[in-house]
Design an enzyme around this catalytic site. Structure first.
Site, mmCIF file in Angstrom:
data_model
loop_
_atom_site.group_PDB
_atom_site.id
_atom_site.type_symbol
_atom_site.label_atom_id
_atom_site.label_comp_id
_atom_site.label_asym_id
_atom_site.label_seq_id
_atom_site.Cartn_x
_atom_site.Cartn_y
_atom_site.Cartn_z
ATOM 1 N N GLY A 10 -21.429 4.328 5.079
ATOM 2 C CA GLY A 10 -21.026 5.123 3.916
ATOM 3 C C GLY A 10 -20.308 6.402 4.326
ATOM 4 O O GLY A 10 -20.070 6.656 5.517
ATOM 5 N N MET A 11 -19.987 7.210 3.310
ATOM 6 C CA MET A 11 -19.198 8.434 3.548
ATOM 7 C C MET A 11 -19.954 9.415 4.450
ATOM 8 O O MET A 11 -19.413 9.898 5.455
ATOM 9 C CB MET A 11 -18.872 9.085 2.200
ATOM 10 C CG MET A 11 -17.951 10.265 2.298
ATOM 11 S SD MET A 11 -17.341 10.770 0.679
ATOM 12 C CE MET A 11 -18.781 11.570 -0.021
ATOM 13 N N ASP A 36 -31.329 -4.502 4.757
ATOM 14 C CA ASP A 36 -31.398 -4.258 3.311
ATOM 15 C C ASP A 36 -32.649 -3.420 3.109
ATOM 16 O O ASP A 36 -33.771 -3.917 3.270
ATOM 17 C CB ASP A 36 -31.487 -5.584 2.552
ATOM 18 C CG ASP A 36 -31.622 -5.370 1.047
ATOM 19 O OD1 ASP A 36 -31.768 -4.194 0.615
ATOM 20 O OD2 ASP A 36 -31.614 -6.368 0.309
ATOM 21 N N ALA A 58 -27.723 4.489 -0.308
ATOM 22 C CA ALA A 58 -28.070 4.768 -1.701
ATOM 23 C C ALA A 58 -27.189 3.948 -2.630
ATOM 24 O O ALA A 58 -26.134 3.442 -2.221
ATOM 25 C CB ALA A 58 -27.884 6.258 -2.019
ATOM 26 N N TYR A 59 -27.648 3.832 -3.861
ATOM 27 C CA TYR A 59 -26.808 3.342 -4.960
ATOM 28 C C TYR A 59 -26.208 4.596 -5.577
ATOM 29 O O TYR A 59 -26.923 5.387 -6.199
ATOM 30 C CB TYR A 59 -27.664 2.580 -5.969
ATOM 31 C CG TYR A 59 -26.884 1.967 -7.114
ATOM 32 C CD1 TYR A 59 -26.627 0.593 -7.146
ATOM 33 C CD2 TYR A 59 -26.404 2.750 -8.161
ATOM 34 C CE1 TYR A 59 -25.912 0.022 -8.202
ATOM 35 C CE2 TYR A 59 -25.682 2.185 -9.211
ATOM 36 C CZ TYR A 59 -25.450 0.827 -9.218
ATOM 37 O OH TYR A 59 -24.740 0.268 -10.260
ATOM 38 N N THR A 60 -24.904 4.827 -5.357
ATOM 39 C CA THR A 60 -24.310 6.131 -5.700
ATOM 40 C C THR A 60 -23.354 6.068 -6.901
ATOM 41 O O THR A 60 -22.734 7.077 -7.233
ATOM 42 C CB THR A 60 -23.548 6.705 -4.482
ATOM 43 O OG1 THR A 60 -22.623 5.723 -4.015
ATOM 44 C CG2 THR A 60 -24.485 7.084 -3.360
ATOM 45 N N TYR A 123 -29.122 7.563 -12.631
ATOM 46 C CA TYR A 123 -28.997 7.830 -11.183
ATOM 47 C C TYR A 123 -29.999 8.904 -10.758
ATOM 48 O O TYR A 123 -30.738 8.728 -9.774
ATOM 49 C CB TYR A 123 -27.562 8.260 -10.880
ATOM 50 C CG TYR A 123 -27.323 8.811 -9.494
ATOM 51 C CD1 TYR A 123 -27.324 7.977 -8.371
ATOM 52 C CD2 TYR A 123 -27.079 10.176 -9.294
ATOM 53 C CE1 TYR A 123 -27.086 8.490 -7.095
ATOM 54 C CE2 TYR A 123 -26.839 10.694 -8.023
ATOM 55 C CZ TYR A 123 -26.853 9.855 -6.934
ATOM 56 O OH TYR A 123 -26.616 10.369 -5.682
ATOM 57 N N LYS A 127 -33.157 8.638 -8.124
ATOM 58 C CA LYS A 127 -33.207 9.475 -6.915
ATOM 59 C C LYS A 127 -34.485 10.329 -6.928
ATOM 60 O O LYS A 127 -35.090 10.566 -5.878
ATOM 61 C CB LYS A 127 -31.965 10.361 -6.819
ATOM 62 C CG LYS A 127 -30.656 9.618 -6.564
ATOM 63 C CD LYS A 127 -30.574 8.962 -5.189
ATOM 64 C CE LYS A 127 -30.381 9.961 -4.064
ATOM 65 N NZ LYS A 127 -30.168 9.286 -2.759
HETATM 66 N N1 LIG Z 1 -21.325 11.511 -2.865
HETATM 67 C C1 LIG Z 1 -21.845 12.582 -3.456
HETATM 68 O O1 LIG Z 1 -21.153 13.417 -4.074
HETATM 69 C C2 LIG Z 1 -23.336 12.825 -3.359
HETATM 70 C C3 LIG Z 1 -23.869 13.922 -4.060
HETATM 71 C C4 LIG Z 1 -25.248 14.165 -3.967
HETATM 72 C C5 LIG Z 1 -26.042 13.342 -3.191
HETATM 73 N N2 LIG Z 1 -25.499 12.275 -2.548
HETATM 74 C C6 LIG Z 1 -26.392 11.429 -1.739
HETATM 75 O O2 LIG Z 1 -25.910 11.471 -0.395
HETATM 76 C C7 LIG Z 1 -26.238 10.233 0.258
HETATM 77 C C8 LIG Z 1 -24.983 9.671 0.914
HETATM 78 O O3 LIG Z 1 -24.023 9.427 -0.097
HETATM 79 P P1 LIG Z 1 -22.600 8.778 0.233
HETATM 80 O O4 LIG Z 1 -21.650 9.351 -0.752
HETATM 81 O O5 LIG Z 1 -22.333 8.843 1.708
HETATM 82 O O6 LIG Z 1 -22.908 7.262 -0.186
HETATM 83 P P2 LIG Z 1 -22.008 5.941 0.024
HETATM 84 O O7 LIG Z 1 -20.685 6.287 0.630
HETATM 85 O O8 LIG Z 1 -22.083 5.200 -1.269
HETATM 86 O O9 LIG Z 1 -22.829 5.167 1.134
HETATM 87 C C9 LIG Z 1 -24.045 4.534 0.880
HETATM 88 C C10 LIG Z 1 -24.170 3.356 1.833
HETATM 89 O O10 LIG Z 1 -25.438 2.722 1.582
HETATM 90 C C11 LIG Z 1 -25.214 1.314 1.630
HETATM 91 N N3 LIG Z 1 -26.249 0.583 0.900
HETATM 92 C C12 LIG Z 1 -26.328 0.359 -0.445
HETATM 93 N N4 LIG Z 1 -27.413 -0.404 -0.720
HETATM 94 C C13 LIG Z 1 -28.038 -0.650 0.468
HETATM 95 C C14 LIG Z 1 -29.197 -1.399 0.831
HETATM 96 N N5 LIG Z 1 -29.944 -2.031 -0.068
HETATM 97 N N6 LIG Z 1 -29.529 -1.441 2.144
HETATM 98 C C15 LIG Z 1 -28.782 -0.821 3.082
HETATM 99 N N7 LIG Z 1 -27.664 -0.111 2.794
HETATM 100 C C16 LIG Z 1 -27.294 -0.034 1.505
HETATM 101 C C17 LIG Z 1 -23.844 1.159 0.976
HETATM 102 O O11 LIG Z 1 -23.304 -0.116 1.248
HETATM 103 P P3 LIG Z 1 -22.298 -0.787 0.169
HETATM 104 O O12 LIG Z 1 -21.108 0.114 0.113
HETATM 105 O O13 LIG Z 1 -22.029 -2.130 0.765
HETATM 106 O O14 LIG Z 1 -23.057 -0.826 -1.133
HETATM 107 C C18 LIG Z 1 -23.082 2.299 1.643
HETATM 108 O O15 LIG Z 1 -22.539 1.929 2.902
HETATM 109 C C19 LIG Z 1 -26.887 9.353 -0.814
HETATM 110 O O16 LIG Z 1 -28.276 9.467 -0.719
HETATM 111 C C20 LIG Z 1 -26.425 9.965 -2.126
HETATM 112 O O17 LIG Z 1 -27.336 9.720 -3.176
HETATM 113 C C21 LIG Z 1 -24.167 12.009 -2.609
#
Ligand SMILES: NC(=O)c1ccc[n+]([C@@H]2O[C@H](COP(=O)([O-])OP(=O)(O)OC[C@H]3O[C@@H](n4cnc5c(N)ncnc54)[C@H](OP(=O)(O)O)[C@@H]3O)[C@@H](O)[C@H]2O)c1
Length: 281
Positions: A10-11, A36, A58-60, A123, A127
Site C-alpha cells: 500500500g501507499m 490475509d 486496511a480497507y481504506t 470506515y 477503524k
Molecule cells: N490514506 C489516508 O489518507 C489515511 C488517513 C488516515 C489513516 N489512514 C490509515 O493508514 C493506513 C495505511 O493507509 P494507506 O493509504 O497506505 O492504505 P492502502 O494504500 O489502501 O494500503 C492498504 C494495503 O492493505 C492491503 N490489504 C487490504 N486487505 C487486506 C487483507 N485482508 N490482508 C492483507 N492485506 C490487505 C491492500 O491490498 P489491496 O490493495 O489488494 O486491497 C493494500 O495493499 C491504514 O490503516 C489507513 O486506515 C490512511
C-alpha cells in the site's frame, strides 16, 4: 530487529519498507495474497517470528465502506484482532495504524490521544473497533492515528490536484475541512523512531504539525508547481455530496509524543516543500 509489515504494497507500506531497511533492520513485507489478515491460519502461516509486526493493511475506501461495512469490519477490526493475538503469542510488538475518522470531527481544539471517539461513518466505526481489538488482545502495542496522508505510491490529493490543474483553468476546493496533510515518508520515519525509542504501549498521533484546510493545501501545491495559487477558488463541503461524511475538524494533538520525548512530524507546509520533489519527480 526483525520487522514484518502487513499491507506492505500500500501507499504507507512502500515507504515504511524502505525506511525500516534504511534503519538497518531486517524486514519482510507481506500483502494479499501471501497474507490475509482476516484469516488466523493465514497469519500464523505467514508470520513465524518477528520482533515487530507493523499492520498498515486496511480497507481504506471511505465511501465504499458505507455499503460494505461488513467487509471493512473484517479488514479493519477482525484483522487487527487476529494480528494482536498472534503478536502476543510470538512475543512481537504490534504497531497498528488508525485514523482521525474515529473522532466526531466537530471540535475546535486538537483531539487528544485519549479523547472520546465518536465516528460518524462506517470506515471510522470499523477503524475504532480495530483500535479496541488491539488494546483488548495484547499489552505490547503502539496505535498510531494518522490523517490526510499523501505518498508517492498511492492515489493522493496532491497528485489529483496537480492533474486537475493541467486540464482546468480554475479549481474549487473546500475551506470547511481542517486538518494536517501528512507525508507517508514522515509517518514511516516516526514509526521507526517510536520503536527505536522503545515507546511505552499506547495511542499516539502521527500527523504533521500545524493545520490548514484543503483550499490552503491546494494553494501551496499550486505555488510549488509553479502555478498561480489564485486559480484556487473557495467552496464548502456541502458542494460535494459524497456517501460518507467527512470530519470538519481533524487536527490531532501530539502531546503523547512530546511526553515521551519523541519529536512530532514537522510543520505541514515545510514537509510539503520537502515532499514535492519526491512526489512529482
Ligand atoms: N490514506 C489516508 O489518507 C489515511 C488517513 C488516515 C489513516 N489512514 C490509515 O493508514 C493506513 C495505511 O493507509 P494507506 O493509504 O497506505 O492504505 P492502502 O494504500 O489502501 O494500503 C492498504 C494495503 O492493505 C492491503 N490489504 C487490504 N486487505 C487486506 C487483507 N485482508 N490482508 C492483507 N492485506 C490487505 C491492500 O491490498 P489491496 O490493495 O489488494 O486491497 C493494500 O495493499 C491504514 O490503516 C489507513 O486506515 C490512511
Amino acid at each position: 530487529m526483525r520487522w514484518v509489515i502487513t499491507g506492505a504494497s500500500g501507499m504507507l507500506g512502500h515507504d515504511l519498507m524502505e525506511r525500516v531497511q534504511r534503519g538497518g533492520h531486517e524486514v519482510i513485507g507481506l500483502d494479499l495474497p501471501e497474507i490475509d489478515i482476516t484469516d488466523a491460519a493465514s497469519v500464523a502461516a505467514a508470520i513465524e517470528s518477528a520482533d515487530v509486526i507493523a499492520n498498515v493493511a486496511a480497507y481504506t475506501a471511505v465511501d465504499a465502506a458505507e455499503e460494505n461495512e461488513n467487509v471493512a469490519f473484517m479488514v479493519n477490526a477482525v484483522g487487527p484482532q487476529i494480528l494482536a493475538r498472534h503478536a502476543k503469542k510470538i512475543g512481537a510488538r504490534l504497531i497498528h495504524i488508525s485514523t482521525d475518522y474515529v473522532f466526531g470531527g466537530e471540535d475546535s481544539e486538537p483531539y487528544a490521544e485519549d479523547g472520546v471517539i465518536a465516528p460518524k461513518g462506517a470506515y471510522g466505526r470499523t477503524k475504532a473497533a480495530g483500535e479496541w481489538a488491539v488494546r483488548a488482545n495484547t499489552d505490547d502495542y503502539l496505535i498510531v492515528r494518522t490523517a490526510w496522508l499523501y505518498g508517492k505510491n498511492g492515489k493522493s490529493f496532491p497528485a489529483t490536484m496537480k492533474a486537475l490543474s493541467e486540464t482546468h483553468e480554475r479549481l474549487s476546493v473546500v475551506t470547511d475541512e481542517v486538518g494536517q496533510p501528512t507525508w507517508t515518508v514522515d509517518l514511516a520515519d516516526l514509526l521507526v523512531r517510536l520503536v527505536e525509542a522503545n515507546a511505552p504501549s499506547g495511542t499516539y498521533h502521527g500527523t504533521s504539525s500545524g493545520q490548514t484546510n484543503w483550499w490552503g493545501f491546494t494553494r501551496l501545491i499550486m505555488e510549488t508547481i509553479g502555478k498561480d495559487p489564485a486559480i484556487v477558488d473557495e467552496t464548502t463541503a456541502a458542494a460535494f455530496q459524497r456517501p460518507a461524511p467527512r470530519p470538519h475538524y481533524s487536527v490531532l494533538s501530539h502531546k503523547a509524543l512530546e511526553d515521551i520525548g519523541v519529536e512530532p512530524i514537522g510543520a505541514w507546509d515545510d514537509r510539503w516543500r520537502a515532499a514535492k520533489p519526491v512526489m512529482f519527480d
